[in-house]
Design a protein around this motif. Structure first.
Motif, PDB file in Angstrom:
ATOM      1  N   ARG A   1     -71.444  80.592  26.419  1.00 31.04           N
ATOM      2  CA  ARG A   1     -72.449  81.610  26.118  1.00 31.04           C
ATOM      3  C   ARG A   1     -73.814  80.941  26.021  1.00 31.04           C
ATOM      4  N   GLN A   2     -74.844  81.676  26.465  1.00 36.46           N
ATOM      5  CA  GLN A   2     -76.216  81.217  26.307  1.00 36.46           C
ATOM      6  C   GLN A   2     -77.065  82.398  25.829  1.00 36.46           C
ATOM      7  N   THR A   3     -77.849  82.153  24.767  1.00 33.56           N
ATOM      8  CA  THR A   3     -78.731  83.194  24.243  1.00 33.56           C
ATOM      9  C   THR A   3     -80.124  82.622  24.048  1.00 33.56           C
ATOM     10  N   ALA A   4     -81.093  83.529  24.007  1.00 32.14           N
ATOM     11  CA  ALA A   4     -82.488  83.158  23.758  1.00 32.14           C
ATOM     12  C   ALA A   4     -82.999  83.943  22.565  1.00 32.14           C
ATOM     13  N   VAL A   5     -83.826  83.289  21.745  1.00 31.99           N
ATOM     14  CA  VAL A   5     -84.444  83.909  20.576  1.00 31.99           C
ATOM     15  C   VAL A   5     -85.956  83.821  20.747  1.00 31.99           C
TER      16      VAL A   5
ATOM     17  N   ARG B   1     -94.190  90.488  31.953  1.00 30.71           N
ATOM     18  CA  ARG B   1     -93.056  90.535  32.877  1.00 30.71           C
ATOM     19  C   ARG B   1     -91.963  89.637  32.316  1.00 30.71           C
ATOM     20  N   GLN B   2     -90.703  89.936  32.596  1.00 32.71           N
ATOM     21  CA  GLN B   2     -89.620  89.166  32.001  1.00 32.71           C
ATOM     22  C   GLN B   2     -88.314  89.418  32.719  1.00 32.71           C
ATOM     23  N   SER B   3     -87.430  88.436  32.646  1.00 31.84           N
ATOM     24  CA  SER B   3     -86.043  88.641  33.056  1.00 31.84           C
ATOM     25  C   SER B   3     -85.113  88.510  31.861  1.00 31.84           C
ATOM     26  N   ILE B   4     -85.650  88.077  30.720  1.00 32.13           N
ATOM     27  CA  ILE B   4     -84.883  88.026  29.475  1.00 32.13           C
ATOM     28  C   ILE B   4     -85.124  89.348  28.744  1.00 32.13           C
ATOM     29  N   PRO B   5     -84.089  90.102  28.409  1.00 34.23           N
ATOM     30  CA  PRO B   5     -84.280  91.468  27.908  1.00 34.23           C
ATOM     31  C   PRO B   5     -84.724  91.568  26.446  1.00 34.23           C
ATOM     32  N   PHE B   6     -85.874  90.937  26.128  1.00 33.31           N
ATOM     33  CA  PHE B   6     -86.477  91.149  24.814  1.00 33.31           C
ATOM     34  C   PHE B   6     -87.182  92.507  24.813  1.00 33.31           C
ATOM     35  N   ASP B   7     -87.269  93.125  23.618  1.00 35.82           N
ATOM     36  CA  ASP B   7     -88.004  94.384  23.464  1.00 35.82           C
ATOM     37  C   ASP B   7     -88.663  94.337  22.083  1.00 35.82           C
ATOM     38  N   LEU B   8     -89.949  94.001  22.040  1.00 38.08           N
ATOM     39  CA  LEU B   8     -90.622  93.833  20.747  1.00 38.08           C
ATOM     40  C   LEU B   8     -90.751  95.151  20.007  1.00 38.08           C
TER      41      LEU B   8
ATOM     42  N   ARG C   1     -85.203  90.736  19.592  1.00 39.32           N
ATOM     43  CA  ARG C   1     -85.752  89.390  19.772  1.00 39.32           C
ATOM     44  C   ARG C   1     -84.678  88.345  20.050  1.00 39.32           C
ATOM     45  N   THR C   2     -83.463  88.794  20.237  1.00 37.40           N
ATOM     46  CA  THR C   2     -82.360  87.927  20.648  1.00 37.40           C
ATOM     47  C   THR C   2     -81.684  88.571  21.844  1.00 37.40           C
ATOM     48  N   ALA C   3     -81.481  87.778  22.896  1.00 33.34           N
ATOM     49  CA  ALA C   3     -80.913  88.345  24.118  1.00 33.34           C
ATOM     50  C   ALA C   3     -80.026  87.304  24.800  1.00 33.34           C
ATOM     51  N   GLU C   4     -79.028  87.784  25.510  1.00 33.58           N
ATOM     52  CA  GLU C   4     -78.143  86.889  26.248  1.00 33.58           C
ATOM     53  C   GLU C   4     -78.794  86.516  27.570  1.00 33.58           C
ATOM     54  N   LEU C   5     -78.624  85.257  27.956  1.00 32.32           N
ATOM     55  CA  LEU C   5     -79.167  84.770  29.217  1.00 32.32           C
ATOM     56  C   LEU C   5     -78.146  84.944  30.327  1.00 32.32           C
TER      57      LEU C   5
ATOM     58  N   GLY D   1     -77.781  84.825  34.811  1.00 37.60           N
ATOM     59  CA  GLY D   1     -78.429  84.352  36.026  1.00 37.60           C
ATOM     60  C   GLY D   1     -78.813  82.879  35.909  1.00 37.60           C
ATOM     61  N   GLU D   2     -79.180  82.302  37.027  1.00 33.52           N
ATOM     62  CA  GLU D   2     -79.512  80.876  37.074  1.00 33.52           C
ATOM     63  C   GLU D   2     -80.895  80.585  36.520  1.00 33.52           C
ATOM     64  N   HIS D   3     -81.824  81.533  36.650  1.00 28.72           N
ATOM     65  CA  HIS D   3     -83.227  81.310  36.304  1.00 28.72           C
ATOM     66  C   HIS D   3     -83.727  82.475  35.464  1.00 28.72           C
ATOM     67  N   CYS D   4     -84.322  82.177  34.311  1.00 25.43           N
ATOM     68  CA  CYS D   4     -84.837  83.214  33.421  1.00 25.43           C
ATOM     69  C   CYS D   4     -86.307  82.927  33.129  1.00 25.43           C
ATOM     70  N   PHE D   5     -87.115  83.981  33.013  1.00 22.08           N
ATOM     71  CA  PHE D   5     -88.545  83.768  32.779  1.00 22.08           C
ATOM     72  C   PHE D   5     -89.099  84.796  31.811  1.00 22.08           C
ATOM     73  N   LEU D   6     -90.254  84.423  31.213  1.00 16.86           N
ATOM     74  CA  LEU D   6     -90.965  85.269  30.272  1.00 16.86           C
ATOM     75  C   LEU D   6     -92.451  85.085  30.525  1.00 16.86           C
ATOM     76  N   GLU D   7     -93.187  86.189  30.696  1.00 17.90           N
ATOM     77  CA  GLU D   7     -94.626  86.126  30.935  1.00 17.90           C
ATOM     78  C   GLU D   7     -95.327  87.014  29.916  1.00 17.90           C
ATOM     79  N   VAL D   8     -96.361  86.472  29.271  1.00 14.72           N
ATOM     80  CA  VAL D   8     -96.965  87.137  28.119  1.00 14.72           C
ATOM     81  C   VAL D   8     -98.489  87.064  28.193  1.00 14.72           C
ATOM     82  N   LYS D   9     -99.118  87.906  27.349  1.00 16.11           N
ATOM     83  CA  LYS D   9    -100.550  87.846  27.100  1.00 16.11           C
ATOM     84  C   LYS D   9    -100.782  87.834  25.602  1.00 16.11           C
ATOM     85  N   ARG D  10    -101.936  87.323  25.203  1.00 16.59           N
ATOM     86  CA  ARG D  10    -102.332  87.414  23.805  1.00 16.59           C
ATOM     87  C   ARG D  10    -102.604  88.854  23.436  1.00 16.59           C
TER      88      ARG D  10
END
Length: 556
Positions: free
Chosen positions: A510-514, A525-532, A537-541, A543-552
């Motif tokens: 298992r792999q998860t992201a916090v 934009r994101q492939s990790i299913p976070f929803d603020l 704020r915890t999601a399972e990873l 696929g081979e490649h996961c990304f998160l793109e944010v702004k201030r």
């Protein structure tokens, strides 16, 4: 013949086996381009160390001679840098910081499983007050007088006494619960990969611990993995073929996937660095250099010239910044600016390093300025000492000077030394067809310490029979971004991406992201299913490649 000697033979072109001394066994890493002919000839000569003779002091007005394909994974994203997100891959950022990569074992073991939890913490984005006094006191490398000058300068710039600061870095905690499913205790080698250069190691080096206790670690790395291209002059690409000047760096997820997928990069990183002890050379060391100061002439320069057979001799240099080459006449000239008092290289020797047949009689003469079209001589000179040694020893001398003169390099000198020798074999002066940057043989122009590459922190962990150990890597990860002046539409967007299996032989259950957003960011934009908004704020990873793109967030 040993395996190392056989590998050497495979790397050398156009040399008969009768010319190779089986006792000369330089270690090689990775599949190499062919060595130059004289490299092999030099390896066949009996090594004589310490035979020294000093040539007369020379000068005055005497006349002088004129990557492997990836396995599996998602498709490469379309579009160029800054063109927005690609399908399943995220934005192709202009400044790509590289992915967070997964832990691997030194040797695959099917009886060990792993669970991974990676935390992305945006605490560095929180603004903090930095006083002028703190700024000045942080400069421990300067005198108290200089520190006071720095404080006064900051007081002028920031009359409020300091300024608010924040970062776009991300604190990463990458934790692995390793479980030994066998009935026997196991001690395993673990390797944690990360992207850095030696010059940035102070801020990028991870800290490894096992069950909260720091681990002793070693550092390994592979070779430069990028490519080369010609230099742009306006709209014209110069020197477009192999043998060019500019580096092509790894700048996308696909580049890292291609580099690491087949395991060859890690394999070479675990091997010893090349050893040139069995290759004899003749060294001409220039010392006690003298001449006029620059105020009297544009650029007082010392030129040296000699005869040689270009098919049998190769000349590497250190401390020379110009040259003239005539293969038809069998003549070469080298030059350097005469060091001025107080300059970093004042009192430092220069070296001509000869591989293969020795060069002919050597001359030295001073000139008003550099460039071989200038014939105005001046009073200048040097002492030239000739001696025989191994390529390993003279390179150690030269690269130690390079290492000492580069600020910010971290890590053991031996690691740096190995990278510099790698560079010689991969694209430098020991190749039959070196890239243009290195084709003149100048050793000081190698820049391995500044290049990003994948490093590995190596340690060992003991796993009890049927038990588990939690291994944690803590690191600061720079974010990827587009340059503001490029106006790509991604201004203010920062990205972080990670790999779930690339280059790892672990079996993950298992792999998860916090996400620790700290109230600082909005998701773009994101492939990790976070929803603020929903508090996810915890999601399972997957696929081979996961990304998160944010702004201030506005106001932050």
């Amino acid at each position: 013949m040993s395996e190392q000697s056989e590998r050497l033979l495979r790397c050398i072109s156009d040399i008969g086996e009768e010319k190779i001394d089986e006792g000369a066994q330089p270690l090689l890493r990775r599949k190499r381009t062919a060595w130059r002919r004289w490299g092999a000839l030099a390896a066949a000569v009996v090594l004589v160390v310490g035979a020294v003779r000093v040539l007369p002091r020379m000068g005055g007005m005497a006349s002088g001679g004129g990557a492997a394909a990836p396995s599996g994974g998602t498709a490469t994203a379309g579009g160029g840098a800054g063109e927005g997100p690609g399908e399943d891959e995220g934005t192709a950022f202009q400044s790509y910081a590289g992915p967070v990569l997964p832990l691997t074992l030194g040797q695959a073991d099917s009886e060990i499983t792993a669970q991974r939890e990676i935390t992305l913490d945006f605490a560095p984005w929180i603004k903090r007050w930095r006083s002028n006094e703190d700024e000045a006191n942080s400069r421990e490398d300067v005198s108290p007088e200089t520190r006071q000058e720095i404080l006064e300068q900051y007081n002028e710039w920031f009359p409020e006494g300091g300024r608010w600061q924040s970062s776009t870095d991300i604190q990463v905690t990458d934790a692995y619960t390793l479980t030994n499913t066998s009935k026997e205790e196991k001690t395993v080698s673990v390797l944690y990969p990360f992207v850095s250069s030696l010059s940035r190691m102070d801020s990028r080096l991870p800290v490894l611990s096992a069950d909260g206790q720091p681990l002793e670690t070693g550092l390994r790395t592979g070779q430069y993995a990028g490519g080369w291209r010609g230099t742009w002059a306006g709209d014209l690409l110069l020197d477009a073929d192999f043998g060019s000047i500019d580096r092509l760096y790894l700048d996308s997820w696909a580049d890292y996937r291609n580099l690491l997928a087949d395991g060859a990069y890690l394999e070479t990183a675990l091997e010893d660095s090349p050893d040139f002890s069995g290759i004899p050379v003749v060294v001409y060391e220039f010392s006690h250099i003298w001449g006029p100061e620059k105020g009297d002439f544009p650029n007082p320069t010392l030129r040296s010239s000699f005869s040689l057979d270009y098919t049998k001799t190769n000349v590497l240099t250190y401390g020379f910044n110009g040259g003239s080459f005539d293969q038809e006449r069998g003549w070469m000239g080298r030059e350097f600016s005469i060091p001025q008092p107080g300059e970093p290289d004042d009192g430092e020797g220069r070296y001509l390093i000869v591989l293969g047949e020795d060069i002919g009689a050597i001359t030295a003469q001073g000139y008003e300025t550099g460039g071989w079209d200038n014939d105005r001589k001046i009073e200048a000179g040097t002492t030239i000492q000739r001696y025989e040694t191994s390529l390993e020893e003279i390179l150690r001398t030269v690269f130690q000077r390079c290492y000492d003169r580069q600020e910010g390099l971290e890590g053991d000198f031996e690691l740096y030394f190995g990278l510099m020798k790698d560079e010689l074999l991969l694209c430098g002066g020991l190749l039959a067809d070196p890239v243009s940057r290195y084709e003149k043989g100048g050793l000081e122009y190698q820049d391995s310490g500044q290049l990003d590459r994948v490093f590995y922190l190596e340690s060992s962990v003991t796993l009890p029979a049927g038990g588990s150990v939690t291994l944690t890597a803590e690191l600061t990860k720079e974010a990827s971004f587009d340059f503001g002046c490029a106006k790509t539409g991604n201004t203010g967007v920062y990205g972080c991406d990670l790999a779930t299996s690339l280059g790892s032989n672990l079996t993950f259950t298992r792999q998860t992201a916090v996400l620790e957003d700290r109230g600082q960011i909005a998701l773009v934009r994101q492939s990790i299913p976070f929803d603020l908004e929903a508090g996810v704020r915890t999601a399972e990873l997957t696929g081979e490649h996961c990304f998160l793109e944010v702004k201030r967030l506005p106001g932050e």
